[in-house]
Design a protein around this motif. Structure first.
Motif, PDB file in Angstrom:
ATOM      1  N   ASP A   1       0.727  -1.029  -0.047  1.00  0.00           N
ATOM      2  CA  ASP A   1       0.484   0.035  -0.163  1.00  0.00           C
ATOM      3  C   ASP A   1       0.832   1.637  -0.490  1.00  0.00           C
ATOM      4  OD1 ASP A   1       1.294  -0.599   2.621  1.00  0.00           O
ATOM      5  OD2 ASP A   1      -0.484   0.055   3.553  1.00  0.00           O
ATOM      6  N   ARG A   2       2.478   1.670   0.305  1.00  0.00           N
ATOM      7  CA  ARG A   2       3.170   1.983  -0.335  1.00  0.00           C
ATOM      8  C   ARG A   2       3.859   1.391  -1.039  1.00  0.00           C
ATOM      9  NH1 ARG A   2       3.999   0.637   5.298  1.00  0.00           N
ATOM     10  NH2 ARG A   2       3.035  -0.703   5.149  1.00  0.00           N
ATOM     11  N   GLY A   3       4.623   3.275  -1.914  1.00  0.00           N
ATOM     12  CA  GLY A   3       5.587   3.043  -2.567  1.00  0.00           C
ATOM     13  C   GLY A   3       7.249   4.131  -1.831  1.00  0.00           C
ATOM     14  N   MET A   4       8.357   3.716  -3.069  1.00  0.00           N
ATOM     15  CA  MET A   4       8.816   4.115  -2.195  1.00  0.00           C
ATOM     16  C   MET A   4       9.890   5.046  -3.356  1.00  0.00           C
ATOM     17  SD  MET A   4      11.047   4.532   0.967  1.00  0.00           S
ATOM     18  CE  MET A   4      11.846   5.758   1.815  1.00  0.00           C
ATOM     19  N   VAL A   5      10.232   5.786  -3.368  1.00  0.00           N
ATOM     20  CA  VAL A   5      11.295   6.898  -4.384  1.00  0.00           C
ATOM     21  C   VAL A   5      12.725   7.753  -4.073  1.00  0.00           C
ATOM     22  CG1 VAL A   5      12.120   7.561  -6.486  1.00  0.00           C
ATOM     23  CG2 VAL A   5      10.082   6.481  -6.353  1.00  0.00           C
ATOM     24  N   PHE A   6      13.601   6.531  -4.235  1.00  0.00           N
ATOM     25  CA  PHE A   6      14.921   7.095  -3.306  1.00  0.00           C
ATOM     26  C   PHE A   6      15.722   8.104  -4.183  1.00  0.00           C
ATOM     27  CE2 PHE A   6      13.894   3.051  -1.423  1.00  0.00           C
ATOM     28  CZ  PHE A   6      13.744   3.100  -0.043  1.00  0.00           C
ATOM     29  N   GLN A   7      16.365   9.153  -3.752  1.00  0.00           N
ATOM     30  CA  GLN A   7      17.161  10.031  -4.006  1.00  0.00           C
ATOM     31  C   GLN A   7      17.705   9.237  -5.494  1.00  0.00           C
ATOM     32  OE1 GLN A   7      19.616  12.681  -2.091  1.00  0.00           O
ATOM     33  NE2 GLN A   7      20.537  13.331  -3.510  1.00  0.00           N
ATOM     34  N   GLU A   8      18.721   7.598  -5.330  1.00  0.00           N
ATOM     35  CA  GLU A   8      19.344   7.148  -6.272  1.00  0.00           C
ATOM     36  C   GLU A   8      17.982   5.972  -6.928  1.00  0.00           C
ATOM     37  OE1 GLU A   8      20.113   6.656  -3.391  1.00  0.00           O
ATOM     38  OE2 GLU A   8      21.803   8.652  -2.707  1.00  0.00           O
ATOM     39  N   HIS A   9      18.566   5.899  -8.421  1.00  0.00           N
ATOM     40  CA  HIS A   9      17.086   4.788  -8.762  1.00  0.00           C
ATOM     41  C   HIS A   9      17.359   3.828  -8.287  1.00  0.00           C
ATOM     42  CE1 HIS A   9      20.471   3.613 -11.292  1.00  0.00           C
ATOM     43  NE2 HIS A   9      20.774   4.833 -12.090  1.00  0.00           N
ATOM     44  N   ARG A  10      18.134   2.888  -7.918  1.00  0.00           N
ATOM     45  CA  ARG A  10      18.661   1.935  -7.111  1.00  0.00           C
ATOM     46  C   ARG A  10      17.607   0.540  -8.122  1.00  0.00           C
ATOM     47  NH1 ARG A  10      17.756   2.353  -0.663  1.00  0.00           N
ATOM     48  NH2 ARG A  10      19.112   4.199  -0.171  1.00  0.00           N
ATOM     49  N   LEU A  11      18.245   1.450  -9.389  1.00  0.00           N
ATOM     50  CA  LEU A  11      17.748  -0.220 -10.384  1.00  0.00           C
ATOM     51  C   LEU A  11      18.578  -0.773 -10.570  1.00  0.00           C
ATOM     52  CD1 LEU A  11      16.987   2.637 -13.411  1.00  0.00           C
ATOM     53  CD2 LEU A  11      15.094   1.364 -11.215  1.00  0.00           C
ATOM     54  N   LEU A  12      18.353  -2.788 -11.040  1.00  0.00           N
ATOM     55  CA  LEU A  12      19.484  -3.454 -11.123  1.00  0.00           C
ATOM     56  C   LEU A  12      19.773  -2.825 -12.627  1.00  0.00           C
ATOM     57  CD1 LEU A  12      16.954  -6.163  -9.379  1.00  0.00           C
ATOM     58  CD2 LEU A  12      18.911  -4.779  -8.475  1.00  0.00           C
ATOM     59  N   PRO A  13      21.305  -3.205 -12.265  1.00  0.00           N
ATOM     60  CA  PRO A  13      21.908  -2.750 -13.513  1.00  0.00           C
ATOM     61  C   PRO A  13      22.018  -3.771 -14.615  1.00  0.00           C
ATOM     62  CG  PRO A  13      23.432  -2.970 -12.332  1.00  0.00           C
ATOM     63  CD  PRO A  13      21.961  -3.194 -11.224  1.00  0.00           C
ATOM     64  N   TRP A  14      21.240  -5.442 -14.529  1.00  0.00           N
ATOM     65  CA  TRP A  14      21.152  -5.772 -15.483  1.00  0.00           C
ATOM     66  C   TRP A  14      20.190  -6.533 -15.935  1.00  0.00           C
ATOM     67  CZ3 TRP A  14      22.702  -6.699 -10.122  1.00  0.00           C
ATOM     68  CH2 TRP A  14      21.861  -7.019  -9.767  1.00  0.00           C
ATOM     69  N   LEU A  15      19.199  -5.364 -15.441  1.00  0.00           N
ATOM     70  CA  LEU A  15      17.598  -5.912 -15.920  1.00  0.00           C
ATOM     71  C   LEU A  15      17.204  -4.374 -16.893  1.00  0.00           C
ATOM     72  CD1 LEU A  15      15.945  -6.447 -13.075  1.00  0.00           C
ATOM     73  CD2 LEU A  15      16.892  -8.401 -14.582  1.00  0.00           C
ATOM     74  N   THR A  16      16.731  -4.768 -17.912  1.00  0.00           N
ATOM     75  CA  THR A  16      16.154  -4.003 -18.781  1.00  0.00           C
ATOM     76  C   THR A  16      15.351  -2.773 -17.845  1.00  0.00           C
ATOM     77  OG1 THR A  16      14.761  -5.186 -20.033  1.00  0.00           O
ATOM     78  CG2 THR A  16      16.102  -4.832 -20.724  1.00  0.00           C
ATOM     79  N   VAL A  17      15.355  -1.495 -18.740  1.00  0.00           N
ATOM     80  CA  VAL A  17      13.741  -0.955 -17.946  1.00  0.00           C
ATOM     81  C   VAL A  17      12.540  -1.555 -17.935  1.00  0.00           C
ATOM     82  CG1 VAL A  17      11.985   1.060 -18.725  1.00  0.00           C
ATOM     83  CG2 VAL A  17      14.536   1.020 -19.010  1.00  0.00           C
TER      84      VAL A  17
END
Length: 287
Positions: free
Chosen positions: A88-104
């Motif tokens: 019920d809660r989503g969070m976006v941080f200052q750093e995007h914290r994406l997994l670099p080995w995965l596509t968008v």
């Protein structure tokens, strides 16, 4: 502009922070970082939290996310106590914290709850288009600009349709032009999704541009000094007189000296400061 320190409600909808304290142990001593926080954030509201470094803004956001527990007091959504992270809660941080080995596409799909089986690809694609990344589905994080990477982070946080989206200084690392563009994108998404958004920022102009209401936190320990209504029409212009008036009020509220009354009970401070600085401040970003 009106201002009053919010009082927690005994019932009703929305996110309620009720007499919350937060302490950490430092060198075997308890240090209070948040004292008697009382706020009610209404469904669908865009709420900003500003204050100087070390006032506990990000800690408060982590408590709402369920990543940190309050030392005392309670936080709830529509009467449901928050005791741990939840969809019920989503969070976006200052750093995007994406997994670099995965596509968008894969990064956003990774954020989608496992229980979704049917229409999964369609849901992911819908959120790719929501954040304006159609055509970049197969790009990797290393191939994206900072603004594009944060769009992926927004989509990943929104893909489960949370009631509340928590934004912890998500635009702080972007250049000025990209930051203003992303502010407009966040507003557009907020208007489309009707999600309650809570943004922590150091940038006073950003808070005024985005928020329905703005809470100013004092520091050491963090207390709610004021909650301001932003009575400005959308879309807002940073050059308007009303924008500038509120800018000065927020600046003064952030940097006013702490008082004994405030440190004991923020609820005692219910009147907005009416003084304004005689000269414009050179910067309105709090570091």
């Amino acid at each position: 502009m009106s201002s009053a320190t919010d009082q927690s409600l005994s019932g009703g909808n929305g996110l309620v922070i009720d007499h919350c304290f937060k302490s950490f142990s430092v060198n075997k001593q308890d240090v209070t970082v948040l004292r008697d926080i009382n706020l009610t954030i209404h469904p669908g509201e865009f709420f900003c939290i500003i204050g100087g470094s070390g006032c506990g803004k990000s800690t408060l956001l982590k408590m709402i996310a369920g990543l940190e527990a309050s030392t005392s007091g309670s936080i709830s959504i529509d009467g449901r106590p928050i005791t741990k992270p939840g969809l019920d809660r989503g969070m976006v941080f200052q750093e995007h914290r994406l997994l670099p080995w995965l596509t968008v596409q894969q990064n956003i799909d990774f954020g989608l709850r496992e229980s979704v089986k049917l229409g999964r690809a369609e849901i992911v694609q819908e959120h790719i288009e929501l954040v304006g990344l159609h055509g970049f589905e197969n790009a990797y994080p290393g191939q994206l600009s900072g603004g594009m990477a944060q769009r992926v982070g927004l989509a990943r946080a929104l893909v489960n349709r949370p009631e509340v989206l928590l934004l912890d200084e998500p635009l702080g690392a972007l250049d000025a032009l990209t930051r203003e563009k992303m502010q407009n994108e966040i507003l557009r998404i907020w208007e489309v999704e009707k999600t309650t958004m809570i943004l922590v920022t150091h940038d006073i102009d950003e808070a005024i541009y985005l928020a329905d209401r703005i809470a100013v936190l004092g520091s050491k320990p963090g207390v709610v000094r004021h909650v301001y209504d932003v009575d400005l029409p959308r879309t807002r212009s940073r050059g308007d007189a009303g924008f500038d008036t509120l800018r000065h009020k927020l600046w003064d509220a952030i940097f006013q000296p702490s008082s004994p009354v405030e440190s004991v009970s923020p609820a005692a401070n219910t009147t907005a400061r009416t003084s304004e600085s005689p000269a414009a401040k050179p910067q309105y970003s709090i570091q």
